[in-house]
Each structure stands twice: as structure tokens, then as C-alpha cells.
Design a protein around this motif. Structure first.
Motif, PDB file in Angstrom:
ATOM      1  N   ARG A 135      -7.580  -7.435   3.003  1.00 29.30           N
ATOM      2  CA  ARG A 135      -6.830  -6.197   2.773  1.00 29.30           C
ATOM      3  C   ARG A 135      -5.332  -6.372   2.972  1.00 29.30           C
ATOM      4  O   ARG A 135      -4.542  -5.551   2.499  1.00 29.30           O
ATOM      5  CB  ARG A 135      -7.346  -5.094   3.698  1.00 29.30           C
ATOM      6  CG  ARG A 135      -8.777  -4.681   3.388  1.00 29.30           C
ATOM      7  CD  ARG A 135      -9.280  -3.649   4.364  1.00 29.30           C
ATOM      8  NE  ARG A 135      -8.576  -2.391   4.233  1.00 29.30           N
ATOM      9  CZ  ARG A 135      -8.634  -1.411   5.132  1.00 29.30           C
ATOM     10  NH1 ARG A 135      -9.353  -1.563   6.221  1.00 29.30           N
ATOM     11  NH2 ARG A 135      -7.976  -0.293   4.945  1.00 29.30           N
TER      12      ARG A 135
ATOM     13  N   LEU B 144       0.832  -1.200   0.000  1.00 27.50           N
ATOM     14  CA  LEU B 144       0.000   0.000   0.000  1.00 27.50           C
ATOM     15  C   LEU B 144       0.872   1.257   0.000  1.00 27.50           C
ATOM     16  O   LEU B 144       1.948   1.283   0.600  1.00 27.50           O
ATOM     17  CB  LEU B 144      -0.906   0.020   1.242  1.00 27.50           C
ATOM     18  CG  LEU B 144      -1.915  -1.127   1.364  1.00 27.50           C
ATOM     19  CD1 LEU B 144      -2.721  -0.984   2.647  1.00 27.50           C
ATOM     20  CD2 LEU B 144      -2.848  -1.171   0.168  1.00 27.50           C
TER      21      LEU B 144
ATOM     22  N   ARG C 254     -11.905   2.664  -2.128  1.00 28.12           N
ATOM     23  CA  ARG C 254     -11.016   3.805  -1.972  1.00 28.12           C
ATOM     24  C   ARG C 254     -11.422   4.623  -0.758  1.00 28.12           C
ATOM     25  O   ARG C 254     -12.529   4.527  -0.263  1.00 28.12           O
ATOM     26  CB  ARG C 254     -11.062   4.658  -3.231  1.00 28.12           C
ATOM     27  CG  ARG C 254     -10.961   3.851  -4.535  1.00 28.12           C
ATOM     28  CD  ARG C 254     -10.520   4.716  -5.682  1.00 28.12           C
ATOM     29  NE  ARG C 254      -9.209   5.284  -5.451  1.00 28.12           N
ATOM     30  CZ  ARG C 254      -8.063   4.625  -5.617  1.00 28.12           C
ATOM     31  NH1 ARG C 254      -8.081   3.371  -5.995  1.00 28.12           N
ATOM     32  NH2 ARG C 254      -6.910   5.207  -5.402  1.00 28.12           N
ATOM     33  N   LEU C 255     -10.478   5.429  -0.310  1.00 25.05           N
ATOM     34  CA  LEU C 255     -10.779   6.358   0.774  1.00 25.05           C
ATOM     35  C   LEU C 255     -11.728   7.436   0.255  1.00 25.05           C
ATOM     36  O   LEU C 255     -11.563   7.913  -0.865  1.00 25.05           O
ATOM     37  CB  LEU C 255      -9.482   7.004   1.260  1.00 25.05           C
ATOM     38  CG  LEU C 255      -8.449   6.071   1.878  1.00 25.05           C
ATOM     39  CD1 LEU C 255      -7.113   6.784   2.039  1.00 25.05           C
ATOM     40  CD2 LEU C 255      -8.926   5.553   3.215  1.00 25.05           C
TER      41      LEU C 255
ATOM     42  N   ARG D  57      -9.494  11.180   2.838  1.00 25.88           N
ATOM     43  CA  ARG D  57      -8.298  11.654   2.131  1.00 25.88           C
ATOM     44  C   ARG D  57      -7.831  12.991   2.701  1.00 25.88           C
ATOM     45  O   ARG D  57      -6.632  13.240   2.836  1.00 25.88           O
ATOM     46  CB  ARG D  57      -8.586  11.771   0.637  1.00 25.88           C
ATOM     47  CG  ARG D  57      -8.427  10.456  -0.118  1.00 25.88           C
ATOM     48  CD  ARG D  57      -8.002  10.687  -1.575  1.00 25.88           C
ATOM     49  NE  ARG D  57      -8.884  11.615  -2.248  1.00 25.88           N
ATOM     50  CZ  ARG D  57     -10.083  11.298  -2.738  1.00 25.88           C
ATOM     51  NH1 ARG D  57     -10.530  10.070  -2.634  1.00 25.88           N
ATOM     52  NH2 ARG D  57     -10.814  12.203  -3.339  1.00 25.88           N
TER      53      ARG D  57
ATOM     54  N   GLU E 199      -0.199   6.954   1.550  1.00 21.64           N
ATOM     55  CA  GLU E 199      -1.553   7.443   1.792  1.00 21.64           C
ATOM     56  C   GLU E 199      -2.469   6.341   2.311  1.00 21.64           C
ATOM     57  O   GLU E 199      -3.219   6.537   3.267  1.00 21.64           O
ATOM     58  CB  GLU E 199      -2.122   8.028   0.486  1.00 21.64           C
ATOM     59  CG  GLU E 199      -3.535   8.563   0.641  1.00 21.64           C
ATOM     60  CD  GLU E 199      -4.083   9.124  -0.664  1.00 21.64           C
ATOM     61  OE1 GLU E 199      -3.753   8.564  -1.738  1.00 21.64           O
ATOM     62  OE2 GLU E 199      -4.827  10.106  -0.617  1.00 21.64           O
ATOM     63  N   HIS E 200      -2.397   5.164   1.706  1.00 21.03           N
ATOM     64  CA  HIS E 200      -3.293   4.090   2.122  1.00 21.03           C
ATOM     65  C   HIS E 200      -2.819   3.392   3.391  1.00 21.03           C
ATOM     66  O   HIS E 200      -3.620   2.808   4.117  1.00 21.03           O
ATOM     67  CB  HIS E 200      -3.494   3.087   0.982  1.00 21.03           C
ATOM     68  CG  HIS E 200      -4.465   3.589  -0.038  1.00 21.03           C
ATOM     69  ND1 HIS E 200      -4.062   4.300  -1.145  1.00 21.03           N
ATOM     70  CD2 HIS E 200      -5.818   3.549  -0.085  1.00 21.03           C
ATOM     71  CE1 HIS E 200      -5.141   4.645  -1.840  1.00 21.03           C
ATOM     72  NE2 HIS E 200      -6.207   4.203  -1.228  1.00 21.03           N
TER      73      HIS E 200
END
Lengths: 252, 223
Positions: free
Chosen positions: B137, A95, A112-113, A118, A98-99
């Protein structure tokens, strides 16, 4: 925040049995758990986070009981609100920064965020001097940057307490001093209680308000340094601390 | 000749595709259970799951007949209660291919799961992820390359399956005759041109799959 811990855990490694009995109370926001390697510090932290289940005992953070073997309470890690920063950071290698930081904000299994998440990640990128690295992968970062990503990732989830497993051990002396200051800065900004593991007496002196000294799976001694120093009168405690640290310097 | 190759080729792809899907689901589930949970008999179960790799396909075919034949333990029940049988059907061929190809998915999936750093799963838990969240995940995205490589090998193995398929599904042109069985028939009948063509088709498909899975298995440049 008051933290009360009294746990027993039998561990077996390389054919030897190790009995951990960690019992201590801490009322201040910077608790340093100090001791030689193999003394049970890291296992204790993992028990608090819920990653290892103690055989018996009780763990309380603030008003919340996270584990109580007699009352059959054992919250799963996701419900404990305990942040954990691993010694080697354990960033998700697949990742982006950011993730990684936004991991706790995403509740679905994929996707997604959203815009709010974000935005919050962007705020944390700024706070931890990671601007411009949002799309980088962990392996593209320096050690210091990785550590800041790990801190941001844990803190964005707004934990009740932040556990740090040897955050200073892998650093050279100059960086060490800087990270100590950063940790103090994080604490004053986020007002989050921290439990910090170290085996370096200098870290203990620089960071501890409560100091818990582990030895051979037991809590050998505890010190209340905050009240001691502000009162300025508890010379016997200072002396006792000096002796304990000197002993561990020699032993370490 | 192309028509004579097309029917077994399509059947082969269908059988191998279904078998791969079946082994993928069962193999990944079992591999995850064995990689993450210690229980008595774990290594015995692992050995049983690996057995098809070393046993002759005819022996496996015989076991399958004992299980799903009309008088078999499962097959008897199916026939008596539902009136169906898997013997001499393409679904039987799927089962035979699945059993033979299963260890390839299972073994690579277990290794892939065991290669995922447990600390990463712990970190995900402390960040509020449910067990399903941890799996989908963190664990699966980090293990999928190994699983996919094993799956492609399983597909290639399923395409070439002969012995167990022959015993369970027979060799019925247009119904259960896959490429490898068609090659056997063509050679037996002295039709070298057809055999050559079938062999070429099979080889091209298998080489393509091996090259692709080799690329997936190659380690990335950095972790």
C-alpha cells in the motif's frame, strides 16, 4: 492515563555515540516533552510507537505493556494503538486526502473503502475543516491543512495515546497560537492523551500538564503543572520551573 | 520476408517477455531485501548482482554453461534426475537473457526503494498496517515508476541479447534463433534485404520501449 517509560538506547550518528536514557512517569493527558534538539526527544517518541526498539527497559501506556525487555515483550507498531504525527506529517503522497485519513480503516492490501469507512472519513473531514478536499492530493494542501489531515488520519484509528513530534516548530507565531488552541480542542473532543514534543518554552507553558525536560539524552527534570496550578500553593515548583525554562531559553 | 521475420520476432518477444518476468520477480525481491535490511556482505551481494552489466555476455554464457550444461552443477542434476536440459532450448535463452538483463531491474528497483521515505512506512505501521500492507500500500506504489522503467530497459536488453544466448541456446532457426541472431545469419548469408528488415523491426521495438521508459523516469511535476 498513566504512562510509564524507562528505556535505554545507544545510537550512533556521525561517528559519535549517544546514550539515551529516558525515564519518566506521567499521569495527565497532556505531556509535553521539552528540550533542545538532539536531546533524544524524538527517539523516545519513536520507541513508544515501536518504530525503534530500545536496547533495554519498559514502556507502559495505561494498563498495557508495549515493551519490556526483561519479559521479552515488544509489540509491533500496528498492535500498540499509538497514534503518531510526524513533524513533516508524512502524508502518503500517492493517496488522496480521503484515502490518507481512511488508511487505518482499510484492512485489505488493496481495494476501496466501504460505505461505513467513507462515512466515517466524511465525519473526520468535517471535524478537521477539510470539507471539499477529499479528492485532493497532499501536495495540493496548505501546511495547516496537511497537519489537520495528519491529525485526522492518526485519530480515526482510535489510538490509546497520540504522539506529536514537534507539531508547532514549523509554524509562524500567529499560526502557532492557533494550532495550540486546535490541539487543546482535539484533546477535549477525543479525550485522547497526548505526548507533545517541543523545543519552545512557550508551547510547554501553554500545553503541558506534565512537563518532561530532556537534556543530553537524559530526563533532567519533570513537573506536574496541572496539580501544581490547581493547588496554587506549590510555589517552589513554579519557581523551579521558571528557573529551568529560563536556563533553557538561554541555552537554546 | 515478413514470415522470415515473424518467427524470430515472436520468439524474441516470448524469450524477452519471460526473461523480464523472471528478472522482475527475483530482482524486486532482492532489491527490497538489500534496500531495507543491513547485513554483512550486503554490498558484495550488490556487486555480484550488478556484475552482468559490465561482464562480456560470452563470459556470462560460459558461466551459465558451467552451471546448467549437461555436466554442469545444476544441469547435471536436472539431466540425471529429470532427464531434461536447458541447453539449446528457448528456456535456456530465457535464462541467458534473464542474467544479462537482471542488473537493470535490480539496480533501478533498489534505487526506487531507497527513494521511498522511511517515515511513510513508519506512519503506515502506526496506522495498523501489516508488513505486507506497508509494502503493497505504500512502498510499492511509491517505487513502481522506477521499477517499471528498469523493467522496460530489461525487456529491451533482453530483446537484443546475443552473446550469452548464442552460447547457451545456440542459433537454431525456429527454435532458439532470436532477432539478433537472425540478423547475424542474414548478414553472413549476404541477404541484405532480410537483414535490413530485421534491423528495422528491432530498432522500432527498442526505440518505442526507450521512449516509454524515459517518460516513466521523468520526475513528476510535484512530489
Amino acid at each position: 492515563m498513566k504512562i510509564r517509560i524507562d528505556i535505554h538506547k545507544r545510537l550512533r550518528s556521525e561517528g559519535r555515540e549517544f546514550h539515551l536514557h529516558a525515564a519518566f512517569d506521567a499521569e495527565h493527558d497532556r505531556v509535553v516533552v521539552f528540550g533542545p534538539s538532539g536531546s533524544g526527544k524524538s527517539v523516545t517518541l519513536q520507541c513508544i510507537a515501536g518504530l525503534i526498539a530500545p536496547d533495554a527497559g519498559r514502556i507502559q501506556v495505561g494498563e498495557r505493556v508495549l515493551f519490556d525487555s526483561t519479559a521479552k515483550v515488544n509489540l509491533p507498531p500496528r498492535a500498540r494503538k499509538v497514534g503518531f504525527v510526524y513533524q513533516d506529517y508524512a502524508l502518503f503522497p500517492h493517496l488522496t486526502v480521503e484515502h490518507n485519513i481512511g488508511f487505518a480503516l482499510l484492512r485489505s492490501l488493496h481495494g476501496r473503502l466501504d460505505a461505513a469507512a467513507r462515512e466515517r472519513v466524511r465525519l473526520f473531514l468535517g471535524l478537521f475543516e477539510l470539507d471539499g478536499l477529499a479528492r485532493n492530493l497532499p501536495h495540493e494542501l496548505s501546511g495547516g491543512q496537511r497537519q489537520r489531515v495528519a491529525l485526522a488520519r492518526a485519530l480515526i484509528a482510535q489510538p490509546d495515546v497520540l504522539l506529536l513530534d514537534e507539531p508547532l516548530a514549523a509554524l509562524d507565531p500567529i499560526l502557532r497560537e492557533r494550532v495550540r488552541r486546535e490541539l487543546l480542542g482535539v484533546q477535549s473532543r477525543f479525550k485522547v492523551p497526548m505526548i507533545i514534543i517541543t523545543h519552545d518554552p512557550a508551547d510547554a507553558e501553554a500545553l503541558a500538564e506534565n512537563l518532561v525536560v530532556f537534556d543530553h539524552g537524559r530526563v533532567a527534570q519533570t513537573f506536574n503543572l496541572k496539580d501544581g496550578s490547581s493547588a496554587g500553593a506549590d510555589s517552589s515548583q513554579r519557581e523551579r520551573l521558571g528557573r529551568a525554562l529560563a536556563e533553557l531559553y538561554v541555552a537554546g | 520476408m515478413i514470415g522470415q521475420a515473424l518467427v524470430p520476432l515472436l520468439l524474441t518477444l516470448k524469450v524477452a517477455g519471460c526473461a523480464t518476468l523472471l528478472t522482475l520477480i527475483v530482482g524486486v525481491a532482492l532489491a527490497f531485501a538489500l534496500a531495507r535490511h543491513a547485513f554483512p556482505g550486503r554490498e558484495v551481494l550488490d556487486a555480484v548482482c550488478t556484475l552482468p552489466l559490465v561482464m562480456p555476455p560470452t563470459v556470462l554464457g560460459y558461466y551459465l554453461i558451467v552451471l546448467i550444461g549437461r555436466r554442469g552443477w545444476i544441469g547435471g542434476w536436472l539431466y540425471d534426475n529429470l532427464g531434461i536440459t536447458l541447453m539449446f532450448t528457448w528456456q535456456g535463452a530465457v535464462l541467458a537473457s534473464s542474467v544479462v538483463a537482471f542488473p537493470l531491474v535490480f539496480k533501478s528497483a533498489r534505487a526506487a526503494f531507497e527513494g521511498v521515505d522511511r517515515q511513510l512506512e513508519g506512519a503506515a505501521r502506526t496506522l495498523g498496517a501489516s508488513e505486507a500492507g506497508v509494502f503493497f500500500r505504500v512502498t510499492l506504489p511509491l517505487a513502481w515508476r522506477g521499477i517499471l522503467a528498469g523493467t522496460m530497459l530489461a525487456f529491451a536488453r533482453g530483446m537484443g541479447e546475443f552473446g550469452a544466448t548464442l552460447m547457451v541456446a545456440g542459433n537454431i532457426p525456429g527454435k532458439t534463433q532470436t532477432l539478433s541472431l537472425a540478423v547475424y545469419d542474414a548478414v553472413e548469408a549476404g541477404r541484405d534485404d532480410l537483414a535490413n528488415f530485421l534491423v528495422l523491426v528491432t530498432s522500432i521495438v527498442c526505440v518505442t520501449i526507450l521512449l516509454a521508459s524515459g517518460r516513466l523516469l521523468r520526475p513528476r511535476l510535484s512530489a
